[in-house]
Every structure is written in structure tokens, then in C-alpha cells.
Design a protein around this motif. Structure first.
Motif, PDB file in Angstrom:
ATOM      1  N   ILE A   1      11.080   7.651  -4.537  1.00  0.00           N
ATOM      2  CA  ILE A   1      10.496   8.074  -3.811  1.00  0.00           C
ATOM      3  C   ILE A   1       8.910   9.550  -4.209  1.00  0.00           C
ATOM      4  CG2 ILE A   1      11.045  10.444  -2.797  1.00  0.00           C
ATOM      5  CD1 ILE A   1      11.291   9.731   0.076  1.00  0.00           C
ATOM      6  N   GLN A   2       9.089   9.395  -4.824  1.00  0.00           N
ATOM      7  CA  GLN A   2       7.941  11.181  -4.979  1.00  0.00           C
ATOM      8  C   GLN A   2       7.064   9.787  -6.139  1.00  0.00           C
ATOM      9  OE1 GLN A   2       6.775  13.310  -4.057  1.00  0.00           O
ATOM     10  NE2 GLN A   2       7.906  13.392  -2.439  1.00  0.00           N
TER      11      GLN A   2
ATOM     12  N   ALA B   1       0.749  -1.333   0.273  1.00  0.00           N
ATOM     13  CA  ALA B   1      -0.273   0.051   0.290  1.00  0.00           C
ATOM     14  C   ALA B   1       0.961   1.340  -0.210  1.00  0.00           C
ATOM     15  CB  ALA B   1      -0.659   0.385   1.046  1.00  0.00           C
ATOM     16  N   GLN B   2       0.417   2.272  -0.580  1.00  0.00           N
ATOM     17  CA  GLN B   2       1.003   3.866  -0.440  1.00  0.00           C
ATOM     18  C   GLN B   2       0.110   4.513  -0.108  1.00  0.00           C
ATOM     19  OE1 GLN B   2       1.960   4.455  -5.081  1.00  0.00           O
ATOM     20  NE2 GLN B   2       3.285   2.562  -4.735  1.00  0.00           N
TER      21      GLN B   2
ATOM     22  N   ASN C   1       6.906   1.973   0.324  1.00  0.00           N
ATOM     23  CA  ASN C   1       6.019   3.676   1.110  1.00  0.00           C
ATOM     24  C   ASN C   1       6.765   4.188   2.123  1.00  0.00           C
ATOM     25  OD1 ASN C   1       3.549   4.925   1.204  1.00  0.00           O
ATOM     26  ND2 ASN C   1       3.441   3.851   3.816  1.00  0.00           N
ATOM     27  N   PHE C   2       8.027   4.601   1.710  1.00  0.00           N
ATOM     28  CA  PHE C   2       9.549   5.112   1.816  1.00  0.00           C
ATOM     29  C   PHE C   2       9.148   6.394   1.946  1.00  0.00           C
ATOM     30  CE2 PHE C   2      13.191   2.298   0.673  1.00  0.00           C
ATOM     31  CZ  PHE C   2      13.122   0.805   1.882  1.00  0.00           C
ATOM     32  N   SER C   3       9.314   7.669   2.091  1.00  0.00           N
ATOM     33  CA  SER C   3       9.557   8.084   3.307  1.00  0.00           C
ATOM     34  C   SER C   3      10.731   8.784   3.493  1.00  0.00           C
ATOM     35  CB  SER C   3       8.911   9.099   4.526  1.00  0.00           C
ATOM     36  OG  SER C   3       9.630   9.199   5.399  1.00  0.00           O
ATOM     37  N   ILE C   4      11.589  10.368   3.529  1.00  0.00           N
ATOM     38  CA  ILE C   4      12.640  10.575   3.491  1.00  0.00           C
ATOM     39  C   ILE C   4      13.566  10.157   4.353  1.00  0.00           C
ATOM     40  CG2 ILE C   4      12.594  13.089   4.116  1.00  0.00           C
ATOM     41  CD1 ILE C   4      15.468  11.998   1.659  1.00  0.00           C
TER      42      ILE C   4
ATOM     43  N   SER D   1      17.439   1.525   0.506  1.00  0.00           N
ATOM     44  CA  SER D   1      17.924   2.704   0.755  1.00  0.00           C
ATOM     45  C   SER D   1      18.192   3.741  -0.773  1.00  0.00           C
ATOM     46  CB  SER D   1      18.774   3.286   1.428  1.00  0.00           C
ATOM     47  OG  SER D   1      18.925   4.863   2.031  1.00  0.00           O
ATOM     48  N   LEU D   2      18.899   3.924  -1.622  1.00  0.00           N
ATOM     49  CA  LEU D   2      18.853   4.257  -3.262  1.00  0.00           C
ATOM     50  C   LEU D   2      17.848   4.126  -3.594  1.00  0.00           C
ATOM     51  CD1 LEU D   2      22.697   4.132  -2.737  1.00  0.00           C
ATOM     52  CD2 LEU D   2      21.377   6.406  -2.555  1.00  0.00           C
ATOM     53  N   ALA D   3      17.228   2.932  -3.890  1.00  0.00           N
ATOM     54  CA  ALA D   3      16.288   2.677  -4.973  1.00  0.00           C
ATOM     55  C   ALA D   3      14.982   3.301  -4.450  1.00  0.00           C
ATOM     56  CB  ALA D   3      16.428   0.920  -4.386  1.00  0.00           C
ATOM     57  N   GLY D   4      15.092   3.532  -2.672  1.00  0.00           N
ATOM     58  CA  GLY D   4      14.171   3.978  -2.333  1.00  0.00           C
ATOM     59  C   GLY D   4      14.211   6.192  -2.194  1.00  0.00           C
TER      60      GLY D   4
END
Length: 151
Positions: free
Chosen positions: A102-103, A43-44, A110-113, A95-98
Motif C-alpha cells: 500500500i505504501q 495510475a497511482q 491504487n489501494f487505500s486501507i 486484499s492482503l497483497a494490496g
């Protein structure tokens, strides 16, 4: 790896830090499962745990990664070194892929910064733990000391 210290004096401290990092990943995953219960796996939405964006899929992945780190810490015998180093590189790549996605709609976890920053720190901590936790014989330590002095 001639540059990796063998029998570092702070080895038990690094091993404990690795175990705490694994516990953090497991705790984050469990809290994420609780917070995202009833949602889709990828889910996003606005689900956040410890100020980090997450979903059920990323929470399950965090539990698996944390369990692998904890298993390596319990087993020891340089298996923890290998697990910590490989998982550190994997977590930093995730982490870098996220960060790259991210946008976009490809943000499947569902990563945030903040999630990206925390994952990068976790990856760097695991890498440090992996580099300083190596155990060996006295001969291996002496060989490392000689190689270190040559560099």
C-alpha cells in the motif's frame, strides 16, 4: 467436503447475498471507470470511489470479478458455490497483497486501507455464501448429517 452443509434452509438468502455482492463489485467497477476516465490504466493518484482508492485497472478487475459472481449466481447448480469459494480466496489474496504494497510503488491498483478492508469483507462474505449455498440430493444431505454428527 463433509463439513459443508447441503441444502441449508437459508440457501436462497445466501444466494441472494452472493448476487448482491456481485452487483456491488460491478457497480464499484463502473463508478471507478467513470471516475478514472482519462487516467492511465494503473495510475497511482488520488482517485476514490465510495471512499476506496481505485484506478482503471482495478475497476476493470472489479467488473470481471463481479460478473463472474453474478454468472455463478444465475447458473446455480453448485457452480456458484465453486465460483464464490475460489473468488473469495482470490479476493482475500489480492486484499492482503494490496495491504503489503500500500505504501510502495508496487501499489498498482491504487489501494487505500479502506479498499483493503472492503475487499477482505467482500471475500469473507463470498466465502460464507459459498459454504452455505450447496445444493444436493436427499441422500447427500443425509450423508452430510451423519458426517456432521460424527465430528
Amino acid at each position: 467436503m463433509a463439513h459443508t452443509p447441503v441444502n441449508h434452509p437459508a440457501r436462497p438468502v445466501y444466494r441472494a447475498i452472493g448476487g448482491l455482492t456481485g452487483l456491488y463489485l460491478v457497480a464499484f467497477g463502473v463508478l471507478g471507470i467513470i471516475a478514472s476516465a482519462g487516467n492511465e490504466i494503473l495510475a497511482q493518484d488520488d482517485t476514490k470511489v465510495l471512499a476506496q482508492g481505485t484506478n482503471l485497472g482495478f475497476s476493470l478487475l472489479s467488473i470481471l470479478l463481479g460478473a463472474a459472481v453474478l454468472a455463478g449466481t444465475v447458473i446455480g447448480r453448485n457452480i456458484d458455490v465453486m465460483i464464490n469459494q475460489w473468488l473469495a480466496y482470490a479476493i482475500m489474496a489480492i486484499s492482503l497483497a494490496g495491504l503489503a504494497f500500500i505504501q510502495t510503488e508496487a501499489n498498482i491498483f491504487n489501494f487505500s486501507i479502506i479498499t483493503v478492508i472492503v475487499l477482505m469483507v467482500v471475500g469473507l462474505v463470498l466465502l460464507m455464501v459459498g459454504m452455505y449455498g450447496k445444493v444436493g440430493t436427499d441422500e447427500e444431505k443425509e450423508a452430510w448429517q451423519k458426517a456432521r454428527l460424527v465430528l
